[in-house]
Each structure stands twice: as C-alpha cells, then as structure tokens.
Design a protein around this motif. Sequence first.
Motif: not given
Length: 558
Positions: A304-314
């Motif tokens: 799906f379109d995430r729109v934003r893909f944040p740079k996170i520590r997951y």
Amino acid sequence: MASSGQVSFKLEDHPKLPKGKRIAVVVLDGWGEYKPDQYNCIHVAQTPTMDSLKQGAPDRWRLVRAHGNAVGLPTEDDMGNSEVGHNALGAGRIFAQGAKLVDLALASGKIYDGEGFKYISESFEKGTLHLIGLLSDGGVHSRLDQLQLLLKGASERGAKRIRVHVLTDGRDVLDGSSVGFVETLENDLAKLREKGLDARIASGGGRMYVTMDRYENDWDVVKRGWDAQVLGEAPHKFKNAVEAVKKLRENANDQYLPPFVIVDDNNKAVGPIVDGDAVVTINFRADRMVMLAKALEYQDFNKFDRVRFPKIRYAGMLQYDGELKLPSRYLVSPPEIDRTSGEYLVHNGVRTFACSETVKFGHVTFFWNGNRSGYFNPQMEEYVEIPSDVGITFNVQPKMKALEIGEKARDAILSGKFDQVRVNIPNGDMVGHTGDIEATVVACKAADEAVKMILDAIEQVGGIYVVTADHGNAEDMVKRNKSGEPLLDKNGDLQILTSHTCQPVPIAIGGPGLAPGVRFRSDVPNGGLANVAATVMNLHGFVAPNDYETTLIEVADN
Ligand SMILES: O=C(O)[C@@H](CO)OP(=O)(O)O
Ligand SMILES: [Mn+2]
Ligand SMILES: [Mn+2]
C-alpha cells in the motif's frame, strides 16, 4: 542443539508399522471437548462424522491437552491458541513460548541488556518511543502487564517521550473490556507524566479492523493502522482515548473499532511516527504482526502507499519470522523451534501437501514448521492457500471455505502424489470468535462435512487419518462461574465468550490403512498436542527422534 544444517534427519524405521500409507492430518481450529449444553455449538450442531469418531474411544479416540504448560504457556490458566498449538503439533516438543520468554526477560531485566533494546534506546534522547500492539490481558498475542513493565523499564532507561498505539481486543477477552484496559493504561501514563515524561496514547483501533491482519489477507487493515499510527490520520479524532473507545463502541465491538487518533487542542495528532523515532511492536505472537513489521522495516514495499516511510529504529518484541529474519531487531529471542516433524519427514521421503484458507493458511505451514515461512524442499511439498473472504465477519459466511479445503485435500489424497495431506479447517474458531452462537453451529456442521470429504478419500485409497484440533473455542460460547454456570452481566444478559478455552481437544485415528492392533496407549494420560508429531511419524512408518514427546499409540499383538 546444532543448527539444522548439522543435524542428521534420518529417522529409524518403526519396528511394526509400514511406510507408504497416505495419511490425512486434519486440524479443526477451535474445536474442544466440553459438556453438552446449549452453548456448546459442537454439541448443538449436526456433526455425524466427528460423533462417529468418538465411538472409537478409548483405542482410537481420546482427548489431549491443548492449553497452559502442555503448549509452553506461562500458566495453566492460559488458554491455548493457534500459534502455540500448531507449534506443538508440528514440532513434537514443548517450547517455552513467546509469552513466557517475554515474562522471563522482563523479570530478569535481561530484555534491557539485549541488542534490540540498546538499538531502540539510541533514539530516546531526541526521538519518541512508540509502542504498538494489542491491549488486553488475553495472553494470546500480548499482555497488558508486559506493556506496563516495558513502559516502566523504558522510562527508567531514558525514554522521555512515549506514544502508545493501542489495538483493542474483545477476541481473547470479553467484548467491552477494552474500556477498562484503556483506562488502566491512561492511569499508568498519567503516573509517568507526573514524573516529568511526556507519555500518551496516540492512536487506536480494533484489532480485526486495524493493523492485525495476517497472512496478507487484507492489506487495507494494515494501511488503516499505518495511517493512524505513522501519518497521524484517521476518520475519528478524539482528545482522549477512553472517550474514543466509549464513543466508537456505540457502533462497533472491540474487535472492529474504526481507527482513531488522539489530537491536541489545535486538532493536531499527538503522536505520528517521524524520522528519528523508535518503534516497538509489543505483541509476542507472530502472525498478526508480520505484515506491519514488513511495512515498518522494508525499504522496498508495494502493498500500500505508505506516503511517508520514516527513518526509525524498529524492534519487535520478538523476531516474528525465523526464515525472513523479520524484524531484524527484536527485544526477546523467539523460541528456537528447530527440527520440526515437517523437516524430518521431508528428509525421509514423505511428500507433503498442506492447505487451508488464507486466514489459517500459515497455521499448517508457518506455525507448523516452527514459525518459518517457505518450503523445506519444494520438490517434496506443496502448500495451497484458498483465498478467504475479505472484509466480512465470518458469522455472515460461517461455512467459510471448508468445502473447498475438503475438496483440495480430497484431490491431493486421490492424486497419489502425497504421503501426508495436512489441513486446517477454520470454522469453529473463526466463527466462534464472533460470539454468534447460531452462526457457530452452522460453522461446526460445515467443518464436520469437510472432515467427511477427507475421510471418504482416505477410505478410497486405503489410507490413515488423524483428526485433531489446536485448542477449544466453539464448544463453549459463554463465560461461566467456577461451577460451570453461565454468567450474566449487570444488565442480565449472557456474557458471550468470544475467546478460546482451556478445554482439551479430541484426537482420533483410523482408516483402512491403519495396521491392526494400533491403538492409543493408556499410559500417556496427560498427553498433549506435542505428542501428536511422534504419533504421526509412527503412522508414516518411522520412530520419532528421542527428544520428541512420546507417541500416543502402540501396536498390540493380536
Ligand atoms: O485470531 C487470532 O489471532 C487468535 C485469537 O487471538 O486465534 P487463533 O489462535 O485461533 O489464530
Ligand atoms: Mn486456532
Ligand atoms: Mn482463534
């Protein structure tokens, strides 16, 4: 134990039982044994096939344990579930499961020494810590007390800004209980705020409608969660989560609450996930977190379109998929479920077919194989998924795909291409979870008809069947007091039980291929699901590995 690569997978021949029989292994999901009353949908339904198997007791029908310690859960009060049930069925041994491993890691504090926690804590100084997961004490996917301990632990170790994204339950716990769980969490967060932290609930939604889809049945479910959790966007906005849940419950039950976000006085979402944040998915159970984990972790992603893909520590609470190594960071190491019966059998020439519909497909493949996706040997195995209906609650379609599963299994048995044909028949469980008693009766009948199709095919080819279940559900649809009387709520209404149960489940063996004299032993009275793998290996003509739980059968000399 050595890694799979160094293990000898050669199984010894069974001294008495032949090889080459075609075996159907049928798992009825959510099909326990309980007293026959009007809330026992299996009893109320017409289930002639399952009833006839029962007449084989005690030699060819018995009960096995499917909850608590028998499947590696922390206590005897823990009901069984599909993950631990199929893990035990497939692996033939009892592993301390996610729930227990997280308990231990939190109790010892080791969770905070691990790589996973260190990794996320690097964001604590500048970023927000987001915790996403199922909010209840059901103990199937997550537990509130574990979330509470983690909140405390993270706050003591430098987390300054915390956002919790709650998924309401009503499936492993009573419908309506989400209000209380959210209130409890709000109290905890208020205490953290008193200590100077900025800790709040940021978003929410019902587990079946938001985030917790599985086996890629419906990515829209995950997208709805993503929009609320990451983008801070949802159709419903509230200042307060308790108010949100109370209001949204007017039109939906806990399982299906629409997504909401918490906003500040300027109507701005209080906790979207942004660059530099840390995210932990707090569920220990894998299946309903894998899709979100992919969305959070994979750079390349087109579901799906995430729109934003944040740079996170997951990090996951656990690593959810051992084959995909997903997520790559996790707080607690998952149980090392190695050398499963599926892997052994493939190495010993047993050609396997596994099938269910989407909502249970991973149960007879991924869970069965120790939370491992994919084939051991694609030349020897075929896994078939029948697409589930999407976007409905299964009480409106209680027959689900039982018939189609029965047909696929029948064709696989008749084809002669497989030695083991393994299916999961979902109806008792999936419809049982809706709490709709009438629909669950229809579901049980459909499941029984699917079993009949499979047993008929086994009859035709001179094969063997093993019919069992992974845990209880449809056999008891009301909450009861200690003496077993149904409980009423304060309005005098029956308290419907949508969850699994702690009841034992049946196991039956038979078919024309079953060697004379094969019967259940009487000296394994506490047998559980983990004893089934050795049993099936015997029926394929092999002796199970030494460290497997003992077989349930013996061959009497006639
Ligand atoms: O639907 C699920 O996720 C669980 C209940 O939480 O059921 P099962 O273990 O049968 O898959
Ligand atoms: Mn199940
Ligand atoms: Mn279930």
